[in-house]
Design a protein around this motif. Structure first.
Motif, PDB file in Angstrom:
ATOM      1  N   TRP A  20      38.967  33.900  41.229  1.00 14.04           N
ATOM      2  CA  TRP A  20      40.411  34.013  41.433  1.00 14.04           C
ATOM      3  C   TRP A  20      40.890  35.452  41.443  1.00 14.04           C
ATOM      4  O   TRP A  20      41.836  35.797  42.149  1.00 14.04           O
ATOM      5  CB  TRP A  20      41.180  33.205  40.391  1.00 14.04           C
ATOM      6  N   LYS A  21      40.260  36.305  40.671  1.00 21.36           N
ATOM      7  CA  LYS A  21      40.690  37.704  40.642  1.00 21.36           C
ATOM      8  C   LYS A  21      40.588  38.317  42.039  1.00 21.36           C
ATOM      9  O   LYS A  21      41.489  39.030  42.486  1.00 21.36           O
ATOM     10  CB  LYS A  21      39.886  38.502  39.621  1.00 21.36           C
ATOM     11  N   ARG A  25      43.637  39.646  44.324  1.00 23.26           N
ATOM     12  CA  ARG A  25      43.633  41.035  44.819  1.00 23.26           C
ATOM     13  C   ARG A  25      43.841  41.072  46.332  1.00 23.26           C
ATOM     14  O   ARG A  25      44.555  41.932  46.841  1.00 23.26           O
ATOM     15  CB  ARG A  25      42.335  41.734  44.458  1.00 23.26           C
ATOM     16  N   ALA A  81      48.135  33.073  37.026  1.00 23.62           N
ATOM     17  CA  ALA A  81      47.656  33.330  38.392  1.00 23.62           C
ATOM     18  C   ALA A  81      48.787  33.114  39.388  1.00 23.62           C
ATOM     19  O   ALA A  81      48.955  33.894  40.339  1.00 23.62           O
ATOM     20  CB  ALA A  81      46.467  32.426  38.718  1.00 23.62           C
ATOM     21  N   ILE A 100      47.827  41.452  36.993  1.00 22.46           N
ATOM     22  CA  ILE A 100      46.420  41.061  37.153  1.00 22.46           C
ATOM     23  C   ILE A 100      45.507  41.863  36.219  1.00 22.46           C
ATOM     24  O   ILE A 100      44.509  41.348  35.728  1.00 22.46           O
ATOM     25  CB  ILE A 100      45.967  41.166  38.632  1.00 22.46           C
ATOM     26  N   GLU A 101      45.874  43.118  35.974  1.00 25.34           N
ATOM     27  CA  GLU A 101      45.062  43.951  35.084  1.00 25.34           C
ATOM     28  C   GLU A 101      45.376  43.713  33.611  1.00 25.34           C
ATOM     29  O   GLU A 101      44.559  44.013  32.748  1.00 25.34           O
ATOM     30  CB  GLU A 101      45.266  45.435  35.413  1.00 25.34           C
ATOM     31  N   ALA A 105      44.006  39.279  33.287  1.00 21.10           N
ATOM     32  CA  ALA A 105      42.650  39.626  32.824  1.00 21.10           C
ATOM     33  C   ALA A 105      42.400  39.060  31.431  1.00 21.10           C
ATOM     34  O   ALA A 105      41.313  38.531  31.151  1.00 21.10           O
ATOM     35  CB  ALA A 105      42.458  41.143  32.840  1.00 21.10           C
ATOM     36  N   SER A 108      42.076  35.209  31.641  1.00 20.09           N
ATOM     37  CA  SER A 108      40.806  34.879  32.280  1.00 20.09           C
ATOM     38  C   SER A 108      39.645  35.037  31.287  1.00 20.09           C
ATOM     39  O   SER A 108      38.777  34.166  31.190  1.00 20.09           O
ATOM     40  CB  SER A 108      40.599  35.783  33.497  1.00 20.09           C
TER      41      SER A 108
END
Length: 124
Positions: A20-21, A25, A81, A100-101, A105, A108
């Motif tokens: 997913w990451k 991205r 997400a 996301i970072e 993260a 996850s």
């Protein structure tokens, strides 16, 4: 349901959720996605979620702490997400990147750790 089947589904989930990451991205880079944030937010639409909510999981497993923890963390992962994707498709790349970072993260990593722990606790 056998512990081997549960282990197989957990292993698949670890790989799929890790991917997913990269998908997110790509959405951030392009500002678009083939999947909507609303669909991503639903934790019962991915393969693992379909299995997690399926009647094939016996009541004893459902009532166990590993299942309960993973189910909660999996739902939180999907919400986060979806939030990243929402920013991405609305051309808010900076916010999506920060999310996301940061939170994504973290979620996850926590989900993967819980899945790995559950897998390790299965006998047989």
């Amino acid at each position: 349901m056998s512990n081997n089947t549960i282990r197989e589904n957990i292993q698949k989930a670890i790989g799929a959720h890790g991917a997913w990451k990269m998908k997110l991205r790509t959405a951030i880079t392009h500002g678009s996605s083939e999947i909507t944030p609303d669909k991503v937010r639903c934790d019962d639409q991915c393969e693992f979620g379909k299995w997690l909510y399926s009647p094939s999981i016996d009541p004893q497993t459902r009532n166990g702490k590993p299942y309960q923890v993973v189910r909660r963390l999996h739902a939180e992962f999907h919400v986060c997400a979806a939030d990243v994707l929402e920013h991405a498709v609305n051309q808010r790349a900076q916010q999506a990147g920060e999310l996301i970072e940061g939170e994504f993260a973290d979620r996850s990593k926590i989900l993967t750790k819980a899945l790995t722990k559950w897998k390790g606790e299965l006998t047989g």
